[in-house]
Design a protein around this motif. Structure first.
Motif, mmCIF file in Angstrom:
data_model
loop_
_atom_site.group_PDB
_atom_site.id
_atom_site.type_symbol
_atom_site.label_atom_id
_atom_site.label_comp_id
_atom_site.label_asym_id
_atom_site.label_seq_id
_atom_site.Cartn_x
_atom_site.Cartn_y
_atom_site.Cartn_z
ATOM 1 N N TYR A 286 0.548 5.182 -14.693
ATOM 2 C CA TYR A 286 0.542 4.693 -13.232
ATOM 3 C C TYR A 286 0.884 3.208 -13.289
ATOM 4 O O TYR A 286 1.898 2.701 -12.668
ATOM 5 N N LEU A 287 0.436 2.581 -14.195
ATOM 6 C CA LEU A 287 0.546 1.091 -14.221
ATOM 7 C C LEU A 287 1.856 0.686 -14.710
ATOM 8 O O LEU A 287 2.645 -0.410 -14.339
ATOM 9 N N SER A 288 2.457 1.526 -15.898
ATOM 10 C CA SER A 288 3.667 1.478 -16.352
ATOM 11 C C SER A 288 4.809 1.730 -15.110
ATOM 12 O O SER A 288 5.694 0.835 -15.098
ATOM 13 N N TRP A 289 4.706 2.834 -14.486
ATOM 14 C CA TRP A 289 5.540 3.200 -13.358
ATOM 15 C C TRP A 289 5.480 2.075 -12.165
ATOM 16 O O TRP A 289 6.533 1.746 -11.560
ATOM 17 N N LEU A 290 4.053 1.407 -12.019
ATOM 18 C CA LEU A 290 4.149 0.326 -10.910
ATOM 19 C C LEU A 290 5.020 -0.609 -11.065
ATOM 20 O O LEU A 290 5.509 -1.367 -10.498
ATOM 21 N N MET B 115 0.799 -1.105 -0.055
ATOM 22 C CA MET B 115 0.058 -0.105 -0.037
ATOM 23 C C MET B 115 0.784 1.273 0.026
ATOM 24 O O MET B 115 0.526 2.441 -0.525
ATOM 25 N N SER B 116 1.943 1.202 0.784
ATOM 26 C CA SER B 116 2.750 2.383 0.729
ATOM 27 C C SER B 116 3.492 2.567 -0.660
ATOM 28 O O SER B 116 3.592 3.873 -0.891
ATOM 29 N N LEU B 117 3.917 1.398 -1.276
ATOM 30 C CA LEU B 117 4.340 1.438 -2.648
ATOM 31 C C LEU B 117 3.161 2.144 -3.777
ATOM 32 O O LEU B 117 3.509 3.382 -4.339
ATOM 33 N N LEU B 118 2.085 1.782 -3.523
ATOM 34 C CA LEU B 118 1.056 2.212 -4.418
ATOM 35 C C LEU B 118 0.702 3.632 -4.071
ATOM 36 O O LEU B 118 0.674 4.474 -5.368
ATOM 37 N N LEU B 119 0.665 4.149 -3.042
ATOM 38 C CA LEU B 119 0.381 5.708 -2.752
ATOM 39 C C LEU B 119 1.732 6.493 -3.278
ATOM 40 O O LEU B 119 1.559 7.320 -3.815
ATOM 41 N N GLU B 120 2.996 5.856 -3.070
ATOM 42 C CA GLU B 120 4.048 6.638 -3.414
ATOM 43 C C GLU B 120 4.157 6.923 -4.921
ATOM 44 O O GLU B 120 4.515 7.934 -5.434
ATOM 45 N N VAL B 121 4.014 5.661 -5.758
ATOM 46 C CA VAL B 121 3.885 5.791 -7.290
ATOM 47 C C VAL B 121 2.761 6.940 -7.830
ATOM 48 O O VAL B 121 2.890 7.635 -8.705
ATOM 49 N N ALA B 122 1.502 6.820 -7.119
ATOM 50 C CA ALA B 122 0.517 7.449 -7.514
ATOM 51 C C ALA B 122 0.610 9.125 -7.045
ATOM 52 O O ALA B 122 0.282 10.026 -7.775
ATOM 53 N N SER B 123 1.303 9.347 -6.095
ATOM 54 C CA SER B 123 1.709 10.655 -5.722
ATOM 55 C C SER B 123 2.807 11.351 -6.601
ATOM 56 O O SER B 123 2.769 12.457 -6.654
ATOM 57 N N GLY B 124 3.296 10.642 -7.546
ATOM 58 C CA GLY B 124 4.254 11.296 -8.256
ATOM 59 C C GLY B 124 3.695 11.401 -9.837
ATOM 60 O O GLY B 124 4.365 12.173 -10.385
ATOM 61 N N LEU B 125 2.386 11.086 -9.880
ATOM 62 C CA LEU B 125 1.785 11.360 -11.267
ATOM 63 C C LEU B 125 1.754 12.777 -11.572
ATOM 64 O O LEU B 125 1.294 13.504 -10.737
ATOM 65 N N PRO B 126 2.085 13.386 -12.819
ATOM 66 C CA PRO B 126 1.927 14.788 -13.127
ATOM 67 C C PRO B 126 0.655 14.960 -13.314
ATOM 68 O O PRO B 126 0.439 16.357 -13.421
ATOM 69 N N VAL B 127 -0.344 14.352 -13.670
ATOM 70 C CA VAL B 127 -1.752 14.574 -13.712
ATOM 71 C C VAL B 127 -2.595 14.559 -12.559
ATOM 72 O O VAL B 127 -3.801 14.870 -12.501
ATOM 73 N N LEU B 128 -1.834 14.416 -11.476
ATOM 74 C CA LEU B 128 -2.626 14.315 -10.141
ATOM 75 C C LEU B 128 -3.274 15.834 -9.618
ATOM 76 O O LEU B 128 -2.575 16.816 -9.989
ATOM 77 N N GLN C 24 -7.579 8.205 -18.865
ATOM 78 C CA GLN C 24 -6.848 7.062 -19.447
ATOM 79 C C GLN C 24 -5.296 7.444 -19.417
ATOM 80 O O GLN C 24 -4.478 6.074 -18.908
ATOM 81 N N ARG C 25 -4.771 8.640 -19.590
ATOM 82 C CA ARG C 25 -3.364 8.638 -19.332
ATOM 83 C C ARG C 25 -2.547 8.315 -18.038
ATOM 84 O O ARG C 25 -1.836 7.922 -17.821
ATOM 85 N N ALA C 26 -3.533 8.645 -16.805
ATOM 86 C CA ALA C 26 -3.201 8.589 -15.497
ATOM 87 C C ALA C 26 -3.021 6.908 -15.494
ATOM 88 O O ALA C 26 -2.142 6.561 -14.537
#
Length: 474
Positions: free
Chosen positions: A297-301, A249-262, A291-293
Motif C-alpha cells: 500500500y505504501l509503495s503504491w501510494l 481521502m479519495s486517493l487513499l481509498l482508491e489505492v487501498a481498494s486495489g490491493l490484491p490482499v483485500l 506486512q505485505r498489505a
C-alpha cells in the motif's frame, strides 16, 4: 462337614474361588464394551481387572482366608502392593473422568498435562506415606519435614529458572494464544511457532525471536488473531495542509481498494486526524497478510500521490516533472503518433508523464478510459479478471498504447496492470482526437490496433470458457 463350614476361612476361600472369576469375566466384558466405544474409562477398568483384583484377592487370601498374622512380612507386602495399586486406580479414574473426557474450551481441557502429572505424583507420594505409616507403622513426619526444607532451598537457588517454568505453565494453562496466532508484544511482532515451558518462539519474518515466558506473563501483549473474523491492518499517512483533505481521502481509498490482499466483500476506510494526518484501515483475511498489505500500500501510494500532485510525507517532488524528461518522451512517441511540429507542441501543453508501481492498475476493466497512455518504459500486463484471479493474455511494451477504447467511448474489456515499474506518457482524449483528425494514417493504425486487441480479448474469453467446461466435465 459342618465343622468345616463353621470355619471363617472356608467362606473366604469359597468367596474368592467363585467371586474373583465372576468379577474378572464381568470386568472383561465391560472393558471390551468401553474399548469399542473408545470411552476413557476403559483404561482404569482394565487396570482394575489385571492388577487391582488379583492383588486384592492375594491380600484377602493371606490375611483372611489363611488368617496369617497381620505383622507377617508377606501380609504387609501384599497389603502395600494392594494399597499402592488402589491409589493408582483411584487417580486414573479421576483423571479419566475429569480430564480425558473434558469438553473443548473448558478449564479441564486447557489445563496442561504437566499440572495433572505433578498433582498425581504428589497424591501418590502422600498416599504411599499414609500406606507405609498404616501398614509398616513408619514415621514419615520427619521425611516430609526434610523434603519441605530441601524444596525451599532448591526453590531459592533456582528461583529464576523455576519462575520461567511456572510462567510457562501458567501461559499453557490460560492459553491466551496458540500455535499459529500472531502476537504483538511491542518489541516483537510475528507468528507463534512453538510454545514450551521456558519460552515462546515467534517467527518475525526475518528470523525466530525467542521471548521468555516470564517476559510475556509480566507484560501486556496483543493477540492479533483474536477474536476470529476479519482483521484490519492500519496504515498512517501524512501529507501537507495544502493538499485538499477530501481529495486525499479519495486517493487513499482508491489505492487501498486495489490491493490484491483485500478481504473479499470488505471495503477499506480512512479517518482524517487533522494536521494533514490520515489513518487507513485495510480489512484482510488475517494478520499474516498485514506486512505485505502495508508494504504494498505504501509503495503504491507513493506513485499515486505523485500522479495527483500531492505531497506524501511532505515531499511532492516528482522527478518526472523535469521538462527535459517530457521532451525526451515526446521525441520517443513522435514516430508512433506520426507527430509534426504542431503535434509536438500540442503534447507539450496537454500531456503529462506518469509512473505506476508494480501491480498497480493502469486501466481498470469495465470503465471508459479518460486518457490514452503511451508506454515509455516497463511492461504492462493485459488480463481478464476470472474467478478472483487474473488471466494474462497480452502485454504492452514501450511504444504500445493503453486505453484505446477511450477513442470509441467504450468501456475497456480487459484490465491493464503494471508488470514492472511503468512509465507512460498520458494523453487526454481531446488531445488524441485532435491528433487523429489531422493524421488519417494514425487513425488507421489505432483502428487496426483496436481490432487486434478485441480479437485477442475474444480469444482469451473463449479459452477461459473452454477451460471452465472442461473443469466442470471432470
Amino acid at each position: 462337614m459342618a465343622e468345616l463350614f463353621s470355619q471363617s476361612w472356608t467362606w473366604w476361600i469359597i468367596t474368592l474361588a467363585v467371586g474373583v472369576p465372576v468379577v474378572l469375566v464381568t470386568l472383561t466384558e465391560l472393558s471390551n464394551a468401553l474399548t469399542r466405544r473408545r470411552h476413557p474409562m476403559a483404561g482404569p477398568i482394565r487396570f482394575l481387572r489385571n492388577w487391582v483384583i488379583p492383588a486384592g484377592a492375594l491380600f484377602a487370601l493371606l490375611a483372611f482366608a489363611l488368617t496369617s498374622p497381620a505383622d507377617l512380612v508377606w501380609v504387609r507386602v501384599a497389603a502395600t502392593v494392594f494399597g499402592f495399586l488402589l491409589i493408582l486406580l483411584v487417580l486414573s479414574s479421576f483423571n479419566a473422568a475429569l480430564f480425558a473426557s473434558a469438553t473443548p474450551g473448558t478449564w479441564r481441557e486447557r489445563i496442561p498435562s504437566i499440572f495433572v502429572e505433578i498433582a498425581r505424583l504428589v497424591l501418590v507420594a502422600v498416599g504411599l506415606a499414609i500406606l507405609f505409616s498404616w501398614v509398616w507403622e513408619a514415621d514419615v513426619g520427619g521425611l516430609f519435614a526434610a523434603l519441605g526444607v530441601t524444596s525451599i532451598v532448591i526453590g531459592l537457588a533456582l528461583q529464576n529458572a523455576v519462575g520461567g517454568v511456572i510462567s510457562g505453565l501458567l501461559l499453557l494453562f490460560e492459553q491466551p494464544f496458540k500455535i499459529g496466532d500472531w502476537l504483538d508484544t511491542g518489541s516483537v511482532r510475528g507468528r507463534v511457532v512453538e510454545v514450551n515451558w521456558r519460552a515462546v518462539h515467534i517467527d518475525t519474518g526475518s528470523g525466530i525471536q525467542i521471548v521468555p515466558n516470564s517476559t510475556l506473563s509480566g507484560a501486556s501483549f496483543t493477540n492479533l488473531s483474536e477474536p476470529d473474523g476479519p482483521y484490519s491492518a492500519t496504515v498512517a499517512a501524512k501529507f501537507t495542509t495544502d493538499d485538499p483533505p477530501h481529495e486525499v481521502m479519495s486517493l487513499l481509498l482508491e489505492v487501498a481498494s486495489g490491493l490484491p490482499v483485500l478481504r473479499r466483500g470488505e471495503s477499506p476506510s480512512v479517518e482524517y486526524a487533522g494536521n494533514a494526518s490520515y489513518e487507513v484501515s485495510i480489512p484482510l483475511d488475517g494478520p499474516a497478510d498485514a506486512q505485505r498489505a502495508q508494504s504494498l500500500y505504501l509503495s503504491w501510494l507513493w506513485y499515486a500521490a505523485r500522479r495527483r500532485g500531492f505531497a506524501l510525507d511532505g515531499d511532492g517532488t516528482d522527478p518526472l516533472a523535469d521538462p527535459a524528461r517530457l521532451e525526451e518522451a515526446i521525441e520517443f512517441v513522435t514516430p508512433t503518433l506520426h507527430l509534426r511540429e504542431t503535434g509536438q507542441e500540442l503534447l507539450r501543453r496537454t500531456s503529462r508523464l506518469e509512473r505506476f508501481g508494480v501491480g498497480e492498475v493502469v486501466q481498470p476493466a469495465g470503465v471508459v478510459p479518460d486518457a490514452v497512455h503511451v508506454v515509455l518504459s516497463g511492461r504492462a500486463a493485459i488480463a481478464l479478471d476470472v474467478d478472483g484471479g487474473r488471466f494474462e493474455f497480452s502485454s504492452a511494451s514501450p511504444g504500445d498504447l493503453i486505453g484505446l477504447t477511450a477513442l470509441t467511448r467504450e468501456p475497456a474489456h480487459a484490465v491493464s496492470v503494471a508488470g514492472e515499474i511503468l512509465t507512460v506518457l498520458t494523453l487526454p482524449i481531446s488531445t488524441v482526437d485532435e491528433l487523429i483528425s489531422s493524421r488519417p494514417h494514425l487513425a488507421e493504425e489505432i483502428g487496426a490496433s483496436l481490432d487486434l486487441k478485441r480479437r485477442l480479448t475474444a480469444e482469451a474469453v473463449a479459452q477461459i470458457d473452454l477451460t471452465r467446461r472442461v473443469t466442470r466435465g471432470r
